[in-house]
Design an enzyme around this catalytic site. Structure first.
Site, PDB file in Angstrom:
ATOM      1  N   CYS A  43       0.849  -1.202   0.000  1.00 48.62           N
ATOM      2  CA  CYS A  43       0.000   0.000   0.000  1.00 48.62           C
ATOM      3  C   CYS A  43       0.889   1.258   0.000  1.00 48.62           C
ATOM      4  O   CYS A  43       1.655   1.472   0.956  1.00 48.62           O
ATOM      5  CB  CYS A  43      -0.914  -0.006   1.227  1.00 48.62           C
ATOM      6  SG  CYS A  43      -1.676  -1.610   1.536  1.00 48.62           S
ATOM      7  N   CYS A  89      -9.658   0.638  19.317  1.00 43.89           N
ATOM      8  CA  CYS A  89      -9.391   0.007  18.009  1.00 43.89           C
ATOM      9  C   CYS A  89      -7.948  -0.465  17.949  1.00 43.89           C
ATOM     10  O   CYS A  89      -7.025   0.337  18.121  1.00 43.89           O
ATOM     11  CB  CYS A  89      -9.601   1.015  16.883  1.00 43.89           C
ATOM     12  SG  CYS A  89     -11.162   1.871  16.970  1.00 43.89           S
ATOM     13  N   CYS A  94     -16.698  -1.354   9.942  1.00 41.41           N
ATOM     14  CA  CYS A  94     -16.085  -0.024   9.870  1.00 41.41           C
ATOM     15  C   CYS A  94     -15.314  -0.007   8.555  1.00 41.41           C
ATOM     16  O   CYS A  94     -14.349  -0.765   8.397  1.00 41.41           O
ATOM     17  CB  CYS A  94     -15.153   0.173  11.060  1.00 41.41           C
ATOM     18  SG  CYS A  94     -14.181   1.689  10.942  1.00 41.41           S
TER      19      CYS A  94
HETATM   20 FE1  SF4 Z   1      -1.303  -2.081   3.736  1.00 32.81          FE
HETATM   21 FE2  SF4 Z   1      -2.297  -2.452   6.245  1.00 32.81          FE
HETATM   22 FE3  SF4 Z   1       0.052  -3.497   5.557  1.00 32.81          FE
HETATM   23 FE4  SF4 Z   1      -0.152  -0.889   5.805  1.00 32.81          FE
HETATM   24  S1  SF4 Z   1      -0.393  -2.361   7.429  1.00 32.81           S
HETATM   25  S2  SF4 Z   1       0.919  -1.992   4.162  1.00 32.81           S
HETATM   26  S3  SF4 Z   1      -2.257  -0.549   5.087  1.00 32.81           S
HETATM   27  S4  SF4 Z   1      -1.932  -4.015   4.665  1.00 32.81           S
END
Ligand code: SF4
Ligand code: SAM
Ligand code: DTB
Length: 336
Positions: free
Chosen positions: A72, A112, A203
């Site tokens: 990501c 969370c 969510c």
């Molecule tokens: Fe992607 Fe979540 Fe991993 Fe970050 S923690 S790289 S948002 S999967």
């Protein structure tokens, strides 16, 4: 006259009242409205369903940090980018419970817990279930975000007493491949189905300011609102441009465009709690105030998000006082 209702809606939805057939051109027409018309509509809808002076407070804790195999482009925790983040193994239960108790003292009603995993193993889940049980005993609502889940994992979490599962769509299906290659949009939709089918509260939201177009912002909202049930909680994150990530040098998104996105989320998902999520540390009081007017009614409170900075608790307290905003009570308090 204001019709106020608690910030916690039951998981069942009145399908006659809520739409799941939005189209992108229609949502773009909302984006193209004069700002005052849009905000008036959004605020009016907000008042029909919520107390406009009440905001729900959640606090985040990263229970397993960094070294995530996913790519990501926004994320400081991806192993693909050098962001200088210290990785940490799953935190012990005592540390998590201490953080949950501290959050409850500040008025948070939901705790969370986030883990930098592509997906948890069943053994990972055993440990997270211990954390959920222990945090649940503090009286707070629990939420976890652990990556992709199978259907049976979602059921295990529900059986363990989990209240919410966070899993974001992040952006439109069209823009998504520009941001993430290591898992697909359909993978995300599958996880959301597993979570929904298990009876967990969902969510689910996204990030704006990643270089997407207005059509992409409309596309994200269409996907969220056209899910079989509107997510009970909709986090709208403004990208935090973390040094070392590929999105580090992007331009600012126009702040009124961000407010418009919140307003349209409120119009399209009138019963959902819309969270003004990441990025508040860079927002002025005036921008946040406009977001609350436009229909945002939840925030993350506390000096850290998962790894990034959030506003100081004290400055949020001052902002709430200036705006006359009250913290929503916990479900158990409001039921009393
Ligand atoms: Fe992607 Fe979540 Fe991993 Fe970050 S923690 S790289 S948002 S999967
Ligand atoms: N690893 C799990 C997953 O991605 O499903 C859970 C944790 S992940 C950090 C949770 C969400 O945080 C992401 O889906 C994304 O929407 C948000 N997020 C991560 N980095 C961000 C950033 N730099 N700015 C804004 N939001 C971010
Ligand atoms: C969500 O939509 N935003 C939160 C929560 N869900 C897990 C996470 C924001 C992360 C911001 C970057 C960081 O702190 O690492």
């Amino acid at each position: 006259m204001t019709t106020s209702s608690p910030l916690h809606h039951p998981i069942t939805e009145d399908h006659t009242a809520l739409r799941h057939d939005w189209s992108s051109p229609e949502v773009l027409r909302l984006f193209n409205q004069p700002f005052n018309d849009l905000l008036f509509t959004a605020h009016s809808i907000h008042r029909q369903h919520f107390d406009p002076n009440e905001v729900q407070i959640s606090t985040l804790l990263s229970i397993k940090t960094g070294a995530c195999p996913e790519d990501c482009k926004y994320c400081p925790q991806s192993v693909h980018y050098d962001t200088g983040l210290e990785r940490e193994r799953l935190l012990p239960v005592e540390e998590v419970v201490a953080a949950a108790n501290a959050a409850r003292e500040t008025g948070a009603t939901r705790f969370c817990m986030g883990a930098a995993w592509r997906q948890p193993t069943d053994r990972n889940l055993d440990k997270v279930i211990e954390l959920i049980t222990a945090v649940g005993e503090t009286g707070m609502e629990t939420c976890v975000t652990l990556g992709m889940l199978t259907d049976s994992q979602a059921v295990r979490l529900k059986d363990a007493g989990l209240d919410y599962y966070n899993h974001n769509l992040d952006t439109s299906p069209e823009f998504y491949p520009e941001v993430i290659k290591s898992r697909t949009y359909d993978d995300r939709l599958d996880t959301l189905k597993h979570v929904r089918d298990a009876g967990l509260n969902v969510c689910c939201g996204g990030i704006v300011g990643m270089g997407e177009s207005r059509s992409d912002r409309a596309g994200l909202l269409v996907e969220l609102a056209n899910l079989p049930t509107h997510p009970q909680s909709v986090p709208i994150n403004q990208l935090i441009r973390v040094a070392g990530t590929p999105l580090e040098t992007l331009e600012d998104l126009d702040e009124l465009e961000f407010v418009r996105t919140i307003a349209i989320a409120r119009i399209m998902m009138p019963h959902s709690v819309v969270r003004l999520s990441a990025g508040r540390a860079e927002m002025s009081d005036a921008k946040q105030a406009l977001c609350f007017f436009a229909g945002a009614n939840s925030i993350f409170y506390g000096e850290k998000l998962l790894t990034a900075d959030n506003p100081e608790a004290n400055s949020d307290q001052v902002l709430f006082e200036k705006l006359g905003i009250n913290r929503a009570k916990a479900v158990s308090d409001s039921a009393a």
